[in-house]
Write a protein that holds these residues in place. Sequence first.
Motif, PDB file in Angstrom:
ATOM      1  N   ASP A 177       0.839  -1.186  -0.069  1.00 56.42           N
ATOM      2  CA  ASP A 177      -0.055   0.164  -0.008  1.00 56.42           C
ATOM      3  C   ASP A 177       0.990   1.304  -0.008  1.00 56.42           C
ATOM      4  O   ASP A 177       0.361   2.253  -0.672  1.00 56.42           O
ATOM      5  N   VAL A 178       2.094   1.221   0.618  1.00 57.08           N
ATOM      6  CA  VAL A 178       2.835   2.386   0.752  1.00 57.08           C
ATOM      7  C   VAL A 178       3.268   2.610  -0.787  1.00 57.08           C
ATOM      8  O   VAL A 178       3.390   3.809  -1.010  1.00 57.08           O
ATOM      9  N   ILE A 179       3.753   1.516  -1.273  1.00 56.34           N
ATOM     10  CA  ILE A 179       4.570   1.687  -2.722  1.00 56.34           C
ATOM     11  C   ILE A 179       3.611   2.293  -3.484  1.00 56.34           C
ATOM     12  O   ILE A 179       3.860   3.212  -4.377  1.00 56.34           O
ATOM     13  N   GLY A 180       2.039   1.892  -3.467  1.00 54.94           N
ATOM     14  CA  GLY A 180       1.173   2.230  -4.401  1.00 54.94           C
ATOM     15  C   GLY A 180       0.869   3.584  -4.064  1.00 54.94           C
ATOM     16  O   GLY A 180       0.738   4.641  -5.109  1.00 54.94           O
ATOM     17  N   GLU A 181       0.778   4.342  -2.712  1.00 57.05           N
ATOM     18  CA  GLU A 181       0.687   5.830  -2.675  1.00 57.05           C
ATOM     19  C   GLU A 181       1.905   6.619  -3.074  1.00 57.05           C
ATOM     20  O   GLU A 181       1.572   7.448  -3.662  1.00 57.05           O
ATOM     21  N   VAL A 182       3.069   5.839  -2.882  1.00 63.18           N
ATOM     22  CA  VAL A 182       4.195   6.773  -3.143  1.00 63.18           C
ATOM     23  C   VAL A 182       4.159   7.053  -4.832  1.00 63.18           C
ATOM     24  O   VAL A 182       4.596   8.072  -5.333  1.00 63.18           O
ATOM     25  N   HIS A 183       3.861   6.056  -5.471  1.00 64.75           N
ATOM     26  CA  HIS A 183       3.993   6.029  -6.892  1.00 64.75           C
ATOM     27  C   HIS A 183       2.773   7.058  -7.481  1.00 64.75           C
ATOM     28  O   HIS A 183       2.849   7.680  -8.312  1.00 64.75           O
ATOM     29  N   TYR A 184       1.478   6.944  -6.720  1.00 64.80           N
ATOM     30  CA  TYR A 184       0.412   8.011  -7.038  1.00 64.80           C
ATOM     31  C   TYR A 184       0.983   9.468  -6.783  1.00 64.80           C
ATOM     32  O   TYR A 184       0.588  10.212  -7.568  1.00 64.80           O
TER      33      TYR A 184
END
Length: 471
Positions: A413-420
């Motif tokens: 979830d952290v990686i997804g938010e960072v990429h967003y």
Amino acid sequence: MENSRQRQFNNTSSCCSHHHLELVKSSQFQPTWTKKNSRDCEHSGLGITVYNKSQKLESEVIEDSVDNEHQFKARRNLNYVQSLLNNKLIKHQIGICLKKQFDSSSSTYLYQGGGISNLMRCRLPKCPCCSKKIYLEKQRDIEKVLRLSDSYGLDMFMFTLTISHGKKDKLADLMALLSEAKSKLFKHKCVVEHQVSWSHFSLEVNYSYRNGWHPHYHCLVSVKKDSLNQDGIDEIKKQWSKICSKLGVKSSLTNGLDIKVVDDVEKASKYAVKDLIFKKVAVEVASDNKKARQSESISIQEMITTAADGRWKEFGYSIEEAAKTRIEKLIIEYYQVKRKRTFQGCKQFKSFLAVAKERIDILLEETSEKEKKEKKEKIKRIAVSSSAFHKFTRARVWNQVLMFHAKYSDLQDVIGEVHYLIDKHELDIDDTEICYQELTSEEFIAQKKELKYTGLRKASLLYSDYNKCAA
């Protein structure tokens, strides 16, 4: 683009238990073992690495797990304080906390469980993020010394020192007077004659809506068995009142100095370093009743938390802007007080602590073989390259990355938010600069030794004016 950046990896988390050693009230120091979920907060040098549960290293100290909610609030409070000081152009050491890399040529790592490595920490008890570890360590040190003193047959007392205060008094002036009065008292014969074995002082600051700042000391004192009776306590209280009078402040015999016998070691150690971690402030600040509001008191930590949430109405002011102006002024005054240590221990206290730790180390050596047989779990983390870190910093979004890390327990979830976040701000950061990693404890230790400190002067060139509030 967002979908192309997503990665699939195993989202398994394992919970390991460790043995926490607790000294018992006996001269033989027979250990009692309890199992807990744990986190490791041990660090060396200026680079701090924090990780928990499955990321256990046998050579380091194991700390209790910190839930995501507390960590999220702590980082939010830190962002608020740093922004406030920065906007007022006030230099403070807290300005560097989580804002600068320890080694600007290496990656910064975000661990599963909320830990971070290769970031500078201020290590101040006033810091919302650093205070958790500091207070926990201090509480455990005090508990060890109390148990050792109890095994020696010493009497232990809790002194609470305070002086009169009003809304017009400055915090720095009150703390200076209180510190001077405390030093005079513990040098006076009314205390010295009782053969003090050791003493430890903890400074706490509250704010009263009716009486202003309320700094006070919690002092743990160990004396010879049966050397301090009620007559001695009364004499110490009278002397405290005399000392305060000579310094130009008032202190009543009933409320100025409170002395209690320590009968519960664990409770006393927590109370001596009490913080929001151990004891919530049972005060309802949001009151429409003016008389009730004036009689309330709030800790500085709770004040910062409420201000960071933007809940200005809860301070009891009818106008939000007036509440914001007043509270921000109080928080700035608190951080501008310098050269006042939160914890002070005498040389004898440090000697007692060294003996207690030595005996614990002997007991731990006996179980080292058993610990070595335990299965070592892999450390899971997100690697943020130095280049990506600087790009986040220049775009003023690094704080958001840290908040995502504290908010979500799943690294995916952290990686997804960072990429967003990268797509939203159109940052030039590719997939190789942010990646998921798994490594063993040995690999982690070897990598940690390769870190090299980047001086503040060089860092100032890297961060421009972003860190101008850093000392």
